[in-house]
Write a protein that holds these residues in place. Structure first.
Motif, PDB file in Angstrom:
ATOM      1  N   VAL A   7       4.594  -8.021  -3.110  1.00 20.31           N
ATOM      2  CA  VAL A   7       5.986  -7.608  -3.328  1.00 20.31           C
ATOM      3  C   VAL A   7       6.077  -6.100  -3.166  1.00 20.31           C
ATOM      4  CG1 VAL A   7       7.903  -7.475  -4.970  1.00 20.31           C
ATOM      5  CG2 VAL A   7       6.460  -9.524  -4.889  1.00 20.31           C
ATOM      6  N   PRO A   9       9.075  -3.268  -3.433  1.00 25.20           N
ATOM      7  CA  PRO A   9      10.452  -2.805  -3.590  1.00 25.20           C
ATOM      8  C   PRO A   9      10.655  -1.558  -2.735  1.00 25.20           C
ATOM      9  CG  PRO A   9       9.147  -2.131  -5.472  1.00 25.20           C
ATOM     10  CD  PRO A   9       8.238  -2.934  -4.588  1.00 25.20           C
ATOM     11  N   PRO A  66      13.698  -0.194  -9.098  1.00 28.61           N
ATOM     12  CA  PRO A  66      12.453  -0.805  -8.609  1.00 28.61           C
ATOM     13  C   PRO A  66      11.980  -1.978  -9.450  1.00 28.61           C
ATOM     14  CG  PRO A  66      12.001   1.316  -9.627  1.00 28.61           C
ATOM     15  CD  PRO A  66      13.490   1.204  -9.520  1.00 28.61           C
ATOM     16  N   THR A  70      11.351  -5.555  -7.879  1.00 32.09           N
ATOM     17  CA  THR A  70      10.037  -6.191  -8.010  1.00 32.09           C
ATOM     18  C   THR A  70      10.162  -7.578  -8.616  1.00 32.09           C
ATOM     19  OG1 THR A  70       9.023  -4.012  -8.309  1.00 32.09           O
ATOM     20  CG2 THR A  70       7.704  -5.924  -8.927  1.00 32.09           C
ATOM     21  N   THR A  71      10.982  -7.702  -9.651  1.00 33.39           N
ATOM     22  CA  THR A  71      11.194  -8.994 -10.300  1.00 33.39           C
ATOM     23  C   THR A  71      11.752 -10.017  -9.318  1.00 33.39           C
ATOM     24  OG1 THR A  71      11.583  -7.938 -12.448  1.00 33.39           O
ATOM     25  CG2 THR A  71      12.411 -10.174 -12.169  1.00 33.39           C
ATOM     26  N   ILE A  74       8.968 -11.095  -6.905  1.00 31.30           N
ATOM     27  CA  ILE A  74       8.016 -12.017  -7.534  1.00 31.30           C
ATOM     28  C   ILE A  74       8.594 -13.428  -7.580  1.00 31.30           C
ATOM     29  CG2 ILE A  74       6.941 -12.599  -9.742  1.00 31.30           C
ATOM     30  CD1 ILE A  74       6.496  -9.581 -10.163  1.00 31.30           C
ATOM     31  N   THR A  84       1.516  -6.124  -6.075  1.00 36.33           N
ATOM     32  CA  THR A  84       2.722  -5.332  -5.886  1.00 36.33           C
ATOM     33  C   THR A  84       2.344  -3.954  -5.358  1.00 36.33           C
ATOM     34  OG1 THR A  84       2.617  -4.710  -8.239  1.00 36.33           O
ATOM     35  CG2 THR A  84       4.068  -6.545  -7.651  1.00 36.33           C
ATOM     36  N   ASP A  86       4.224   0.005  -4.106  1.00 32.75           N
ATOM     37  CA  ASP A  86       5.359   0.876  -3.812  1.00 32.75           C
ATOM     38  C   ASP A  86       5.410   1.170  -2.319  1.00 32.75           C
ATOM     39  OD1 ASP A  86       6.440   1.045  -6.343  1.00 32.75           O
ATOM     40  OD2 ASP A  86       5.259   2.783  -6.916  1.00 32.75           O
ATOM     41  N   ARG A 137       2.365  -0.128 -10.385  1.00 32.59           N
ATOM     42  CA  ARG A 137       2.741  -1.224  -9.492  1.00 32.59           C
ATOM     43  C   ARG A 137       1.806  -1.292  -8.285  1.00 32.59           C
ATOM     44  NH1 ARG A 137       8.018  -1.457  -9.875  1.00 32.59           N
ATOM     45  NH2 ARG A 137       8.097   0.723  -9.258  1.00 32.59           N
ATOM     46  N   THR A 138       1.476  -0.156  -7.707  1.00 29.45           N
ATOM     47  CA  THR A 138       0.676  -0.120  -6.484  1.00 29.45           C
ATOM     48  C   THR A 138      -0.728  -0.681  -6.671  1.00 29.45           C
ATOM     49  OG1 THR A 138       1.888   1.661  -5.417  1.00 29.45           O
ATOM     50  CG2 THR A 138      -0.456   1.504  -4.886  1.00 29.45           C
TER      51      THR A 138
END
Length: 225
Positions: A7, A9, A66, A70-71, A74, A84, A86, A137-138
């Motif tokens: 994912v 964003p 973001p 992201t949600t 997913i 996930t 960036d 996230r990354t």
């Protein structure tokens, strides 16, 4: 269990996302699907992601942050593992292989992160020497059940701190998160990005995250009293 989805964003990321996708395509274990969520961009993101060999699904939404993007990404995946990323950061080629192997070796671990190094905007070939744990996230790979248990990633005021809050909620749910010592990702630092420097308006999110954590602890203490 080597099937995973990604994912990403993206908000006005047309200048960096092609390079980000190249780092995904270079993985020694390739993803089943990459979901890119355009979070109300005003640039030509669709053109920037065209031409890649990756299986890509592009979603669009009004600008919501973001965490929201992201949600949504997913929710669009059905793979047992979810990574996930960036839209301006990079993975090293063996990141997914190392993290999948760790989750296979430790079946009670719910998610795994890794160390990363910063680099300045267009110099991915010259990352800073210091490697730090990337609770971000990354660097994250999780089992699907984590998202189903913990719920959405909530964007605080200012647009910073959503992953700190969500990771704290994962731990509060009693789920195990591990950190690999290896450097497997690179974080881009560029003017205008959410990760660039201190900004009182954006940093409000960190205060909100801290306040919410204290409220949850107080609630849990009252419930166990």
């Amino acid at each position: 269990m080597r099937n995973y989805g990604v994912v990403i964003p993206a908000f006005n990321a047309s200048g960096t996302i092609a390079e980000t996708l190249l780092s995904v395509a270079a993985q020694t274990v390739r993803p089943e699907l990459v979901v890119i969520v355009d979070d109300g961009s005003t640039d030509d993101l669709a053109s920037a992601i065209s031409g890649t060999e990756l299986p890509i699904h592009l979603l669009r939404q009004a600008n919501s942050g973001p965490g929201s993007a992201t949600t949504r990404g997913i929710a669009a995946l059905s793979t047992p593992l979810i990574a996930t990323l960036d839209a301006d950061d990079l993975w090293l080629p063996n990141k997914m292989e190392r993290q999948i192997a760790h989750l296979e070796r430790f079946p009670t671990t719910s998610g795994v992160f890794c160390h990363w190094r910063n680099f300045r905007n267009d110099r991915p070939d010259a990352p800073e020497a210091e490697a730090v744990p990337g609770w971000s996230r990354t660097t994250m790979m999780i089992r699907r059940e984590v998202a189903e248990t913990v719920g959405p990633i909530v964007d605080p005021p200012g647009g910073r701190g959503e992953m700190i809050d969500w990771i704290a909620r994962v731990r509060e749910a009693g789920l195990a998160l591990d950190m690999l010592d290896e450097v497997l990702a690179r974080r881009r630092i560029r003017p205008g990005s959410l990760s660039y420097g201190r900004d009182p308006a954006r940093d409000r999110g960190y205060l909100q995250v801290a306040r919410l954590a204290m409220l949850r602890r107080a609630r849990d203490k009252a419930g166990s009293g």
